[in-house]
Design a protein around this motif. Structure first.
Motif, PDB file in Angstrom:
ATOM      1  N   THR A   1      11.351  -4.022  -2.886  1.00 22.98           N
ATOM      2  CA  THR A   1      10.743  -5.090  -2.098  1.00 22.98           C
ATOM      3  C   THR A   1       9.513  -4.549  -1.385  1.00 22.98           C
ATOM      4  OG1 THR A   1      12.896  -6.148  -1.748  1.00 22.98           O
ATOM      5  CG2 THR A   1      11.094  -6.798  -0.283  1.00 22.98           C
ATOM      6  N   VAL A   2       8.386  -5.205  -1.598  1.00 24.61           N
ATOM      7  CA  VAL A   2       7.131  -4.802  -0.963  1.00 24.61           C
ATOM      8  C   VAL A   2       6.752  -5.901   0.018  1.00 24.61           C
ATOM      9  CG1 VAL A   2       4.756  -4.058  -1.296  1.00 24.61           C
ATOM     10  CG2 VAL A   2       6.464  -3.637  -3.088  1.00 24.61           C
ATOM     11  N   SER A   3       6.857  -5.576   1.286  1.00 18.30           N
ATOM     12  CA  SER A   3       6.631  -6.589   2.315  1.00 18.30           C
ATOM     13  C   SER A   3       6.310  -5.916   3.633  1.00 18.30           C
ATOM     14  CB  SER A   3       7.874  -7.465   2.472  1.00 18.30           C
ATOM     15  OG  SER A   3       7.716  -8.378   3.551  1.00 18.30           O
ATOM     16  N   SER A   4       5.503  -6.578   4.432  1.00 20.27           N
ATOM     17  CA  SER A   4       5.200  -6.075   5.768  1.00 20.27           C
ATOM     18  C   SER A   4       6.144  -6.698   6.784  1.00 20.27           C
ATOM     19  CB  SER A   4       3.749  -6.372   6.130  1.00 20.27           C
ATOM     20  OG  SER A   4       3.471  -7.752   6.005  1.00 20.27           O
TER      21      SER A   4
ATOM     22  N   GLY B   1       0.796  -1.216   0.000  1.00 16.30           N
ATOM     23  CA  GLY B   1       0.000   0.000   0.000  1.00 16.30           C
ATOM     24  C   GLY B   1       0.826   1.262   0.000  1.00 16.30           C
ATOM     25  N   GLY B   2       2.126   1.131   0.189  1.00 14.17           N
ATOM     26  CA  GLY B   2       2.997   2.294   0.237  1.00 14.17           C
ATOM     27  C   GLY B   2       3.424   2.770  -1.138  1.00 14.17           C
TER      28      GLY B   2
ATOM     29  N   ARG C   1      -0.946  -0.067 -14.481  1.00 14.31           N
ATOM     30  CA  ARG C   1      -1.668   1.121 -14.963  1.00 14.31           C
ATOM     31  C   ARG C   1      -2.613   1.627 -13.884  1.00 14.31           C
ATOM     32  NH1 ARG C   1      -3.558  -0.987 -19.145  1.00 14.31           N
ATOM     33  NH2 ARG C   1      -1.844  -0.406 -20.548  1.00 14.31           N
ATOM     34  N   GLY C   2      -2.552   2.914 -13.632  1.00 11.98           N
ATOM     35  CA  GLY C   2      -3.366   3.527 -12.582  1.00 11.98           C
ATOM     36  C   GLY C   2      -2.663   3.603 -11.242  1.00 11.98           C
ATOM     37  N   ARG C   3      -1.576   2.836 -11.065  1.00 11.97           N
ATOM     38  CA  ARG C   3      -0.825   2.875  -9.808  1.00 11.97           C
ATOM     39  C   ARG C   3       0.548   3.499  -9.996  1.00 11.97           C
ATOM     40  NH1 ARG C   3       0.783  -1.714  -7.511  1.00 11.97           N
ATOM     41  NH2 ARG C   3       0.814  -2.948  -9.457  1.00 11.97           N
ATOM     42  N   PHE C   4       1.139   3.272 -11.166  1.00 15.17           N
ATOM     43  CA  PHE C   4       2.479   3.790 -11.452  1.00 15.17           C
ATOM     44  C   PHE C   4       2.386   4.945 -12.436  1.00 15.17           C
ATOM     45  CE2 PHE C   4       5.077  -0.385 -10.700  1.00 15.17           C
ATOM     46  CZ  PHE C   4       4.458  -0.531  -9.463  1.00 15.17           C
TER      47      PHE C   4
ATOM     48  N   PRO D   1       2.796  -6.802  -2.866  1.00 21.14           N
ATOM     49  CA  PRO D   1       3.920  -7.745  -2.769  1.00 21.14           C
ATOM     50  C   PRO D   1       4.363  -8.275  -4.128  1.00 21.14           C
ATOM     51  CG  PRO D   1       2.356  -8.150  -1.009  1.00 21.14           C
ATOM     52  CD  PRO D   1       1.727  -7.122  -1.904  1.00 21.14           C
ATOM     53  N   GLU D   2       3.434  -8.424  -5.046  1.00 19.21           N
ATOM     54  CA  GLU D   2       3.802  -8.934  -6.374  1.00 19.21           C
ATOM     55  C   GLU D   2       4.563  -7.918  -7.224  1.00 19.21           C
ATOM     56  OE1 GLU D   2       0.779  -8.982  -4.929  1.00 19.21           O
ATOM     57  OE2 GLU D   2      -0.833  -8.605  -6.395  1.00 19.21           O
ATOM     58  N   ASP D   3       4.705  -6.698  -6.734  1.00 19.59           N
ATOM     59  CA  ASP D   3       5.548  -5.725  -7.414  1.00 19.59           C
ATOM     60  C   ASP D   3       7.025  -5.904  -7.049  1.00 19.59           C
ATOM     61  OD1 ASP D   3       2.971  -3.308  -6.836  1.00 19.59           O
ATOM     62  OD2 ASP D   3       3.455  -4.282  -8.746  1.00 19.59           O
TER      63      ASP D   3
END
Length: 117
Positions: free
Chosen positions: A114-117, A15-16, A65-68, A88-90
């Motif tokens: 890295t996208v992770s909590s 979400g960041g 698309r729409g996020r980046f 996370p899949e990014d």
């Protein structure tokens, strides 16, 4: 010798947001397209976004698309990718790419996102 130098990247929570940048050097010629590819472990390198000089045309992969948002300074070989609502899949190594008018392709060294909590 023309080359691409990336900056940014790192660890972010789901979400960041994160911004990665790339600057070309070693040539006074304006690059044709500039963009970003990414490669996750075990996967092929894939196009994320591409932009033509002065933003005359932009392409995004469907899943970003729409996020980046990709942007480019009109008279410089510099490109930025603003990534919002990261998932996370990014997670991947992101590579800056440029195509030159003489047919050559340039690649940056890659920057880890890295996208992770």
């Amino acid at each position: 010798q023309a080359q691409l130098v990336e900056s940014g990247g790192g660890l972010v929570q789901p979400g960041g947001s994160l911004t990665i940048s790339c600057v070309g050097s070693g040539t006074v010629q304006l690059f044709n397209t500039m963009g970003w590819f990414r490669q996750a472990p075990g996967a092929q390198r894939e196009l994320v976004a591409r932009i033509y000089p002065f933003g005359t045309a932009i392409t995004y992969a469907d899943d970003v698309r729409g996020r980046f948002t990709i942007s480019r300074e009109g008279t410089r070989n510099a490109v930025t990718l603003r990534m919002n609502s990261l998932k996370p899949e990014d997670t991947a190594v992101y590579y800056c790419h440029a195509s030159l008018y003489d047919g050559r392709d340039l690649w940056g060294q890659g920057t880890q996102v890295t996208v992770s909590s």
